[in-house]
Motif scaffolding. Structure first.
Motif, PDB file in Angstrom:
ATOM      1  N   VAL A  60      -8.627  -7.795 -21.547  1.00 44.85           N
ATOM      2  CA  VAL A  60      -8.347  -6.794 -20.523  1.00 44.85           C
ATOM      3  C   VAL A  60      -7.618  -5.615 -21.144  1.00 44.85           C
ATOM      4  CG1 VAL A  60      -7.072  -6.304 -18.404  1.00 44.85           C
ATOM      5  CG2 VAL A  60      -8.236  -8.490 -18.663  1.00 44.85           C
ATOM      6  N   GLU A  61      -8.076  -4.422 -20.817  1.00 44.75           N
ATOM      7  CA  GLU A  61      -7.415  -3.209 -21.282  1.00 44.75           C
ATOM      8  C   GLU A  61      -6.460  -2.749 -20.200  1.00 44.75           C
ATOM      9  OE1 GLU A  61      -9.110   0.976 -22.545  1.00 44.75           O
ATOM     10  OE2 GLU A  61     -10.058  -0.597 -23.732  1.00 44.75           O
ATOM     11  N   GLN A  62      -5.172  -2.901 -20.464  1.00 48.82           N
ATOM     12  CA  GLN A  62      -4.161  -2.553 -19.472  1.00 48.82           C
ATOM     13  C   GLN A  62      -4.031  -1.029 -19.345  1.00 48.82           C
ATOM     14  OE1 GLN A  62      -2.740  -4.799 -17.663  1.00 48.82           O
ATOM     15  NE2 GLN A  62      -3.151  -6.690 -18.786  1.00 48.82           N
ATOM     16  N   GLN A  63      -3.961  -0.556 -18.117  1.00 49.98           N
ATOM     17  CA  GLN A  63      -3.779   0.871 -17.873  1.00 49.98           C
ATOM     18  C   GLN A  63      -2.675   1.081 -16.846  1.00 49.98           C
ATOM     19  OE1 GLN A  63      -7.549   2.502 -16.622  1.00 49.98           O
ATOM     20  NE2 GLN A  63      -8.306   2.724 -18.711  1.00 49.98           N
ATOM     21  N   GLU A  64      -1.763   1.987 -17.145  1.00 51.70           N
ATOM     22  CA  GLU A  64      -0.697   2.304 -16.202  1.00 51.70           C
ATOM     23  C   GLU A  64      -1.176   3.411 -15.262  1.00 51.70           C
ATOM     24  OE1 GLU A  64       3.117   3.166 -17.728  1.00 51.70           O
ATOM     25  OE2 GLU A  64       3.277   1.317 -18.912  1.00 51.70           O
ATOM     26  N   VAL A  65      -1.004   3.199 -13.981  1.00 51.57           N
ATOM     27  CA  VAL A  65      -1.381   4.208 -12.993  1.00 51.57           C
ATOM     28  C   VAL A  65      -0.213   4.422 -12.039  1.00 51.57           C
ATOM     29  CG1 VAL A  65      -3.844   3.675 -13.084  1.00 51.57           C
ATOM     30  CG2 VAL A  65      -2.393   2.454 -11.476  1.00 51.57           C
ATOM     31  N   ASN A  66      -0.145   5.596 -11.467  1.00 54.58           N
ATOM     32  CA  ASN A  66       0.896   5.880 -10.488  1.00 54.58           C
ATOM     33  C   ASN A  66       0.557   5.193  -9.172  1.00 54.58           C
ATOM     34  OD1 ASN A  66       2.382   7.554 -12.220  1.00 54.58           O
ATOM     35  ND2 ASN A  66       1.094   9.310 -11.740  1.00 54.58           N
ATOM     36  N   GLY A  67       1.488   4.426  -8.654  1.00 52.84           N
ATOM     37  CA  GLY A  67       1.266   3.732  -7.394  1.00 52.84           C
ATOM     38  C   GLY A  67       1.769   4.547  -6.213  1.00 52.84           C
ATOM     39  N   ASN A  68       1.742   3.936  -5.039  1.00 52.51           N
ATOM     40  CA  ASN A  68       2.228   4.589  -3.821  1.00 52.51           C
ATOM     41  C   ASN A  68       3.228   3.687  -3.116  1.00 52.51           C
ATOM     42  OD1 ASN A  68       0.457   7.053  -3.582  1.00 52.51           O
ATOM     43  ND2 ASN A  68      -1.124   5.484  -3.675  1.00 52.51           N
ATOM     44  N   LEU A  69       4.161   4.317  -2.417  1.00 53.40           N
ATOM     45  CA  LEU A  69       5.097   3.571  -1.587  1.00 53.40           C
ATOM     46  C   LEU A  69       4.680   3.796  -0.136  1.00 53.40           C
ATOM     47  CD1 LEU A  69       7.623   1.800  -1.765  1.00 53.40           C
ATOM     48  CD2 LEU A  69       9.000   3.841  -1.377  1.00 53.40           C
ATOM     49  N   TRP A  70       4.228   2.715   0.506  1.00 51.41           N
ATOM     50  CA  TRP A  70       3.737   2.800   1.874  1.00 51.41           C
ATOM     51  C   TRP A  70       4.842   2.416   2.854  1.00 51.41           C
ATOM     52  CZ3 TRP A  70      -1.299   4.480   2.140  1.00 51.41           C
ATOM     53  CH2 TRP A  70      -2.042   4.404   0.956  1.00 51.41           C
ATOM     54  N   HIS A  71       4.926   3.142   3.967  1.00 48.35           N
ATOM     55  CA  HIS A  71       5.942   2.863   4.984  1.00 48.35           C
ATOM     56  C   HIS A  71       5.270   2.398   6.272  1.00 48.35           C
ATOM     57  CE1 HIS A  71       8.027   5.500   2.146  1.00 48.35           C
ATOM     58  NE2 HIS A  71       9.166   5.004   2.614  1.00 48.35           N
ATOM     59  N   PHE A  72       5.675   1.230   6.739  1.00 47.40           N
ATOM     60  CA  PHE A  72       5.157   0.673   7.996  1.00 47.40           C
ATOM     61  C   PHE A  72       6.245   0.724   9.064  1.00 47.40           C
ATOM     62  CE2 PHE A  72       2.526  -1.666   4.858  1.00 47.40           C
ATOM     63  CZ  PHE A  72       1.283  -1.250   5.300  1.00 47.40           C
ATOM     64  N   ARG A  73       5.842   1.120  10.248  1.00 47.45           N
ATOM     65  CA  ARG A  73       6.771   1.078  11.383  1.00 47.45           C
ATOM     66  C   ARG A  73       6.378  -0.098  12.273  1.00 47.45           C
ATOM     67  NH1 ARG A  73       6.643   7.532  12.938  1.00 47.45           N
ATOM     68  NH2 ARG A  73       8.147   8.231  11.364  1.00 47.45           N
ATOM     69  N   TYR A  74       7.220  -1.107  12.284  1.00 46.38           N
ATOM     70  CA  TYR A  74       6.961  -2.270  13.131  1.00 46.38           C
ATOM     71  C   TYR A  74       7.625  -2.049  14.483  1.00 46.38           C
ATOM     72  CZ  TYR A  74       5.385  -4.840   9.005  1.00 46.38           C
ATOM     73  OH  TYR A  74       4.699  -5.262   7.893  1.00 46.38           O
ATOM     74  N   PRO A  75       6.843  -1.994  15.567  1.00 45.57           N
ATOM     75  CA  PRO A  75       7.428  -1.771  16.909  1.00 45.57           C
ATOM     76  C   PRO A  75       8.324  -2.952  17.312  1.00 45.57           C
ATOM     77  CG  PRO A  75       5.045  -1.394  16.912  1.00 45.57           C
ATOM     78  CD  PRO A  75       5.382  -2.078  15.630  1.00 45.57           C
ATOM     79  N   VAL A  76       9.343  -2.643  18.063  1.00 45.83           N
ATOM     80  CA  VAL A  76      10.257  -3.671  18.570  1.00 45.83           C
ATOM     81  C   VAL A  76       9.726  -4.164  19.921  1.00 45.83           C
ATOM     82  CG1 VAL A  76      12.601  -4.173  19.352  1.00 45.83           C
ATOM     83  CG2 VAL A  76      12.224  -2.662  17.378  1.00 45.83           C
ATOM     84  N   GLU A  77       9.677  -5.463  20.075  1.00 44.64           N
ATOM     85  CA  GLU A  77       9.168  -6.070  21.306  1.00 44.64           C
ATOM     86  C   GLU A  77      10.021  -5.646  22.504  1.00 44.64           C
ATOM     87  OE1 GLU A  77       7.470 -10.459  22.126  1.00 44.64           O
ATOM     88  OE2 GLU A  77       9.653 -10.403  21.891  1.00 44.64           O
ATOM     89  N   GLY A  78       9.336  -5.251  23.587  1.00 49.23           N
ATOM     90  CA  GLY A  78      10.053  -4.867  24.803  1.00 49.23           C
ATOM     91  C   GLY A  78      10.447  -3.410  24.861  1.00 49.23           C
ATOM     92  N   ALA A  79      10.242  -2.664  23.766  1.00 46.46           N
ATOM     93  CA  ALA A  79      10.585  -1.238  23.741  1.00 46.46           C
ATOM     94  C   ALA A  79       9.310  -0.420  23.646  1.00 46.46           C
ATOM     95  CB  ALA A  79      11.496  -0.925  22.564  1.00 46.46           C
ATOM     96  N   VAL A  80       9.283   0.721  24.299  1.00 46.30           N
ATOM     97  CA  VAL A  80       8.127   1.614  24.222  1.00 46.30           C
ATOM     98  C   VAL A  80       8.202   2.357  22.896  1.00 46.30           C
ATOM     99  CG1 VAL A  80       6.929   3.552  25.271  1.00 46.30           C
ATOM    100  CG2 VAL A  80       8.078   1.870  26.726  1.00 46.30           C
ATOM    101  N   PHE A  81       7.182   2.163  22.071  1.00 41.08           N
ATOM    102  CA  PHE A  81       7.203   2.764  20.739  1.00 41.08           C
ATOM    103  C   PHE A  81       7.282   4.275  20.814  1.00 41.08           C
ATOM    104  CE2 PHE A  81       4.880   4.623  17.105  1.00 41.08           C
ATOM    105  CZ  PHE A  81       5.727   4.217  16.084  1.00 41.08           C
ATOM    106  N   ASP A  82       8.271   4.817  20.115  1.00 37.55           N
ATOM    107  CA  ASP A  82       8.463   6.267  20.049  1.00 37.55           C
ATOM    108  C   ASP A  82       8.767   6.618  18.596  1.00 37.55           C
ATOM    109  OD1 ASP A  82       9.114   8.896  20.172  1.00 37.55           O
ATOM    110  OD2 ASP A  82      10.752   8.663  21.632  1.00 37.55           O
ATOM    111  N   PRO A  83       7.841   7.299  17.912  1.00 34.86           N
ATOM    112  CA  PRO A  83       8.059   7.621  16.496  1.00 34.86           C
ATOM    113  C   PRO A  83       9.302   8.468  16.252  1.00 34.86           C
ATOM    114  CG  PRO A  83       6.201   8.864  17.388  1.00 34.86           C
ATOM    115  CD  PRO A  83       6.564   7.848  18.415  1.00 34.86           C
TER     116      PRO A  83
END
Length: 252
Positions: free
Chosen positions: A190-213
């Motif tokens: 295997v030829e190893q290659q370094e690549v720039n990754g990404n940081l993903w952000h998830f918003r998990y809604p809270v149960e019982g609350a109306v989701f508001d970004p």
């Protein structure tokens, strides 16, 4: 008349011929009966081309050891051989075929295997000559190939023995998968290659609350570089002293 400069191309083949005619490197040559044995099995080079500088260094070091032990009177065997390196060799042969506009699928299994053996003869012969050209003092009468009759049986026996002794085992592990050859391959292939990754952000809604970004009390944000693991998330943990998340403790 002695030449002013040393010409290896002229001198060394003559010496090599004398060694070969004298059978100088045969196992046991020059050793007294009952002499202590000393053996090195050459790490078999792959029949994927020709030797490189690493092989030259490695074999030179082995040659020093076996010649030294011969001088000490030991019964020395330096066992030469070559390895089939199945996947790597297959890739070499496939590239050769593609240069002729031939895909391996255009050939029958037997026809393709025949092409592989043709390449083995060509590459293996080149490697053997390179080792001899280096002056390697191996016992050439014993030269073997890992696909030779009998060797596969020996490999099976060793694997079974190691398994019974608990030294090897079968397990489920992450492997490198070649999507073209449809087979697992080792880290060495295997030829190893370094690549720039990404940081993903998830918003998990809270149960019982109306989701508001715009309202952080209605969700909790989790950042990850592995978004595919989201499908397996079952819980979120926070530091008990972090005031930002105190209102979320105990909620779903």
């Amino acid at each position: 008349m002695l030449e002013k400069t040393y010409d290896a191309k002229t001198v060394e083949p003559k010496i090599a011929k004398i060694w070969e005619e004298a059978d100088a490197f045969r196992a046991g040559a020059g050793a007294e009966e009952g002499a202590e044995a000393f053996t090195i099995v050459i790490p078999p080079p792959n029949v994927t081309g020709s030797l490189h500088m690493g092989h030259a260094l490695n074999n030179t070091l082995q040659d020093i050891l076996v010649r030294f032990e011969r001088m000490r009177g030991k019964n020395v065997l330096w066992q030469p051989g070559m390895d089939h390196a199945g996947i790597a060799t297959q890739m070499v042969v496939e590239r050769q075929l593609m240069e002729k506009q031939i895909h391996r699928r255009d050939l029958t299994r037997d026809e393709f295997i025949e092409k592989v053996w043709e390449w083995k003869a060509e590459s293996g012969g080149a490697i053997l000559n390179q080792l001899k050209r280096l002056g390697a003092s191996a016992d050439w009468s014993r030269e073997r190939f890992t696909m030779d009759e009998g060797l596969s049986q020996a490999v099976l026996e060793v694997f079974v023995t190691l398994y019974k002794e608990g030294l090897i085992y079968k397990d489920k592990r992450l492997v490198n998968w070649d999507p073209k050859l449809l087979t697992a391959i080792s880290d060495l292939e295997v030829e190893q290659q370094e690549v720039n990754g990404n940081l993903w952000h998830f918003r998990y809604p809270v149960e019982g609350a109306v989701f508001d970004p715009e309202n952080p009390k209605t969700f909790i944000t989790v950042a990850t570089t592995r978004p595919e693991t989201m499908l397996g998330d079952t819980a979120v943990a926070g530091h008990p002293d972090d005031e930002r998340f105190r209102h979320l403790v105990g909620k779903n």
